[in-house]
Write a protein that holds these residues in place. Structure first.
Motif, PDB file in Angstrom:
ATOM      1  N   ALA A  72       0.801  -1.320   0.102  1.00 24.12           N
ATOM      2  CA  ALA A  72       0.078   0.033  -0.193  1.00 24.12           C
ATOM      3  C   ALA A  72       0.709   1.154  -0.117  1.00 24.12           C
ATOM      4  O   ALA A  72       2.040   1.166   0.089  1.00 24.12           O
ATOM      5  CB  ALA A  72      -0.842   0.105   0.995  1.00 24.12           C
ATOM      6  N   HIS A  73       0.356   2.584  -0.297  1.00 28.27           N
ATOM      7  CA  HIS A  73       0.966   3.824  -0.321  1.00 28.27           C
ATOM      8  C   HIS A  73      -0.011   4.773   0.188  1.00 28.27           C
ATOM      9  O   HIS A  73      -1.284   4.654  -0.468  1.00 28.27           O
ATOM     10  CB  HIS A  73       1.632   4.015  -1.497  1.00 28.27           C
ATOM     11  CG  HIS A  73       2.645   5.332  -1.432  1.00 28.27           C
ATOM     12  ND1 HIS A  73       1.836   6.458  -1.898  1.00 28.27           N
ATOM     13  CD2 HIS A  73       3.546   5.432  -0.848  1.00 28.27           C
ATOM     14  CE1 HIS A  73       2.607   7.551  -1.611  1.00 28.27           C
ATOM     15  NE2 HIS A  73       3.503   7.154  -1.431  1.00 28.27           N
ATOM     16  N   ILE A  74       0.161   5.676   1.026  1.00 27.43           N
ATOM     17  CA  ILE A  74      -0.653   6.725   1.169  1.00 27.43           C
ATOM     18  C   ILE A  74      -0.088   7.937   0.489  1.00 27.43           C
ATOM     19  O   ILE A  74       0.999   8.473   0.647  1.00 27.43           O
ATOM     20  CB  ILE A  74      -0.945   6.986   2.727  1.00 27.43           C
ATOM     21  CG1 ILE A  74      -1.398   5.712   3.479  1.00 27.43           C
ATOM     22  CG2 ILE A  74      -1.633   7.975   2.942  1.00 27.43           C
ATOM     23  CD1 ILE A  74      -1.515   5.739   4.892  1.00 27.43           C
ATOM     24  N   THR A  80       3.021  11.907  -3.998  1.00 28.88           N
ATOM     25  CA  THR A  80       3.570  10.916  -4.281  1.00 28.88           C
ATOM     26  C   THR A  80       5.064  10.887  -4.852  1.00 28.88           C
ATOM     27  O   THR A  80       4.900  11.402  -6.250  1.00 28.88           O
ATOM     28  CB  THR A  80       2.684   9.809  -5.090  1.00 28.88           C
ATOM     29  OG1 THR A  80       1.412   9.562  -4.255  1.00 28.88           O
ATOM     30  CG2 THR A  80       3.315   8.409  -5.291  1.00 28.88           C
ATOM     31  N   ALA A 122     -10.975   0.206  -4.740  1.00 31.44           N
ATOM     32  CA  ALA A 122     -10.173   1.373  -5.084  1.00 31.44           C
ATOM     33  C   ALA A 122      -9.811   1.376  -6.791  1.00 31.44           C
ATOM     34  O   ALA A 122      -9.459   2.335  -7.203  1.00 31.44           O
ATOM     35  CB  ALA A 122      -8.974   1.272  -4.645  1.00 31.44           C
ATOM     36  N   ASP A 129      -6.254   9.934  -0.762  1.00 30.97           N
ATOM     37  CA  ASP A 129      -5.020   9.719  -0.731  1.00 30.97           C
ATOM     38  C   ASP A 129      -4.338   8.315  -0.956  1.00 30.97           C
ATOM     39  O   ASP A 129      -3.523   7.752  -0.162  1.00 30.97           O
ATOM     40  CB  ASP A 129      -4.767   9.754   1.042  1.00 30.97           C
ATOM     41  CG  ASP A 129      -5.057  11.288   1.531  1.00 30.97           C
ATOM     42  OD1 ASP A 129      -4.911  12.299   0.757  1.00 30.97           O
ATOM     43  OD2 ASP A 129      -5.842  11.559   2.506  1.00 30.97           O
ATOM     44  N   ARG A 130      -5.012   7.527  -1.947  1.00 28.09           N
ATOM     45  CA  ARG A 130      -4.457   6.420  -2.225  1.00 28.09           C
ATOM     46  C   ARG A 130      -4.181   6.321  -4.033  1.00 28.09           C
ATOM     47  O   ARG A 130      -4.559   5.400  -4.660  1.00 28.09           O
ATOM     48  CB  ARG A 130      -5.569   5.462  -1.959  1.00 28.09           C
ATOM     49  CG  ARG A 130      -5.874   4.955  -0.839  1.00 28.09           C
ATOM     50  CD  ARG A 130      -4.941   4.569   0.033  1.00 28.09           C
ATOM     51  NE  ARG A 130      -5.172   3.983   1.473  1.00 28.09           N
ATOM     52  CZ  ARG A 130      -5.149   5.002   2.837  1.00 28.09           C
ATOM     53  NH1 ARG A 130      -4.834   6.372   2.350  1.00 28.09           N
ATOM     54  NH2 ARG A 130      -5.464   4.568   3.691  1.00 28.09           N
ATOM     55  N   TYR A 133      -1.813   3.471  -5.188  1.00 29.48           N
ATOM     56  CA  TYR A 133      -2.289   2.135  -4.996  1.00 29.48           C
ATOM     57  C   TYR A 133      -3.457   1.878  -5.643  1.00 29.48           C
ATOM     58  O   TYR A 133      -3.559   0.880  -6.493  1.00 29.48           O
ATOM     59  CB  TYR A 133      -2.780   2.181  -3.346  1.00 29.48           C
ATOM     60  CG  TYR A 133      -3.592   1.021  -2.879  1.00 29.48           C
ATOM     61  CD1 TYR A 133      -2.921  -0.270  -2.676  1.00 29.48           C
ATOM     62  CD2 TYR A 133      -4.872   0.937  -2.804  1.00 29.48           C
ATOM     63  CE1 TYR A 133      -3.425  -1.456  -2.466  1.00 29.48           C
ATOM     64  CE2 TYR A 133      -5.524  -0.363  -2.455  1.00 29.48           C
ATOM     65  CZ  TYR A 133      -4.800  -1.576  -2.344  1.00 29.48           C
ATOM     66  OH  TYR A 133      -5.536  -2.674  -2.112  1.00 29.48           O
ATOM     67  N   SER A 134      -4.573   2.924  -5.739  1.00 29.25           N
ATOM     68  CA  SER A 134      -5.694   2.800  -6.695  1.00 29.25           C
ATOM     69  C   SER A 134      -5.084   2.727  -8.188  1.00 29.25           C
ATOM     70  O   SER A 134      -5.881   2.114  -8.882  1.00 29.25           O
ATOM     71  CB  SER A 134      -6.468   4.010  -6.644  1.00 29.25           C
ATOM     72  OG  SER A 134      -6.993   4.362  -5.304  1.00 29.25           O
ATOM     73  N   ARG A 165     -12.369  -2.943   3.130  1.00 30.71           N
ATOM     74  CA  ARG A 165     -11.253  -3.268   4.329  1.00 30.71           C
ATOM     75  C   ARG A 165     -11.235  -4.608   4.539  1.00 30.71           C
ATOM     76  O   ARG A 165     -12.466  -5.132   5.140  1.00 30.71           O
ATOM     77  CB  ARG A 165     -11.265  -2.072   5.307  1.00 30.71           C
ATOM     78  CG  ARG A 165     -10.708  -0.771   4.807  1.00 30.71           C
ATOM     79  CD  ARG A 165     -10.617   0.190   5.962  1.00 30.71           C
ATOM     80  NE  ARG A 165     -10.173   1.466   5.505  1.00 30.71           N
ATOM     81  CZ  ARG A 165     -11.040   2.657   5.128  1.00 30.71           C
ATOM     82  NH1 ARG A 165     -12.194   2.501   5.244  1.00 30.71           N
ATOM     83  NH2 ARG A 165     -10.192   3.705   4.906  1.00 30.71           N
ATOM     84  N   TYR A 174      -0.889  -0.146  10.888  1.00 25.25           N
ATOM     85  CA  TYR A 174      -1.306   0.977  10.120  1.00 25.25           C
ATOM     86  C   TYR A 174      -1.708   1.932  11.352  1.00 25.25           C
ATOM     87  O   TYR A 174      -1.460   2.922  11.505  1.00 25.25           O
ATOM     88  CB  TYR A 174      -2.201   0.821   8.982  1.00 25.25           C
ATOM     89  CG  TYR A 174      -2.540   2.376   8.613  1.00 25.25           C
ATOM     90  CD1 TYR A 174      -2.087   3.287   7.927  1.00 25.25           C
ATOM     91  CD2 TYR A 174      -4.130   2.671   8.869  1.00 25.25           C
ATOM     92  CE1 TYR A 174      -2.634   4.377   7.787  1.00 25.25           C
ATOM     93  CE2 TYR A 174      -4.817   3.799   8.507  1.00 25.25           C
ATOM     94  CZ  TYR A 174      -3.997   4.805   7.860  1.00 25.25           C
ATOM     95  OH  TYR A 174      -4.568   5.822   7.611  1.00 25.25           O
TER      96      TYR A 174
END
Length: 236
Positions: A72-74, A80, A122, A129-130, A133-134, A165, A174
């Motif tokens: 994952a990444h936020i 980014t 996603a 904020d993804r 990842y999305s 989730r 997390y």
């Protein structure tokens, strides 16, 4: 997933970046009388993927590939970093491609097979904020359609699942790192983003995965299955 596939009679091979984690999972299954093996693998490295999958196929026919590795990444597009974007792409997209690339020749030689990819809500819903990842999960969704179309004649089915989730150790980690001291409050908040009022259990996702890879699902290909507690269609 490994546990439920093994309980249904599969010989399970766990391909994992963290070998100790894979070996612990395999030992748990073998202690229960099931058949499981652990392999160290970075799915972003094609040569390594080919070596491991070819070695497995030399000993036994491969029937099913489950692409479940992911990170994952936020962050938003402008927050980014290129290095983070590349890292997520290399695991979440290239890793899936590498495993499919390595497995398909064995499926063709064996008269068919099943591929199951882990996408996400996603892929089709805007999640704050993804960005990276999305992006990767959207790619998995369309990759699934492409593979399903291309290998119909070879009797290779390809589907994906899109969870909301799921309560895993990743979620707990997390929350502990991001909201120290507020873990319980934020867990409740994240749980209620699903209209059903809770996160999915890993066992529920595993049950869907096993079904889609079973003979009973032989008429299903090129499909994405939501397992989201109503997130996509019931949120207003």
């Amino acid at each position: 997933m490994s546990k439920l596939f093994a309980q249904q009679g599969a010989e399970v091979h766990i391909l994992e970046l963290n070998l100790a984690s894979a070996e612990a999972a395999a030992r748990e299954l073998t202690a229960a009388g099931l058949t499981a093996y652990a392999h160290a693998l970075d799915v972003s490295r094609q040569a390594d993927v080919l070596e491991v999958i070819n070695r497995i196929a030399e000993k036994k026919k491969i029937d099913i590939l489950v692409n479940n590795a992911g990170i994952a990444h936020i962050g938003k597009a402008h927050t980014t970093a290129e290095s983070d974007f590349d890292r997520v792409i290399n695991v979440n997209i290239k890793g899936v491609y590498n495993c499919i690339y390595a497995a398909i020749p064995h499926f063709i030689a064996g008269g068919g097979g099943v591929i199951l990819n882990t996408a996400s809500i996603a892929a089709t819903v805007g999640i704050p904020d993804r960005f990276a990842y999305s992006t990767t999960k959207g790619a998995i969704y369309t990759m699934t359609l492409s593979v399903a179309r291309d290998y119909l004649e070879e009797k290779i089915r390809c589907n994906s699942i899109s969870p909301a989730r799921v309560h895993t150790p990743f979620v707990d980690g997390y929350l502990a790192n991001t909201y120290p001291g507020r873990e319980e409050e934020m867990f409740e908040k994240l749980s209620k983003t699903q209209p059903i009022g809770r996160m999915a259990k890993p066992e529920e996702v595993a049950a869907l995965a096993v079904y889609l890879c079973s003979d009973e699902a032989g008429f299903i290909t090129g499909a994405d299955y939501l397992i989201d507690g109503g997130f996509v269609h019931l949120n207003n």
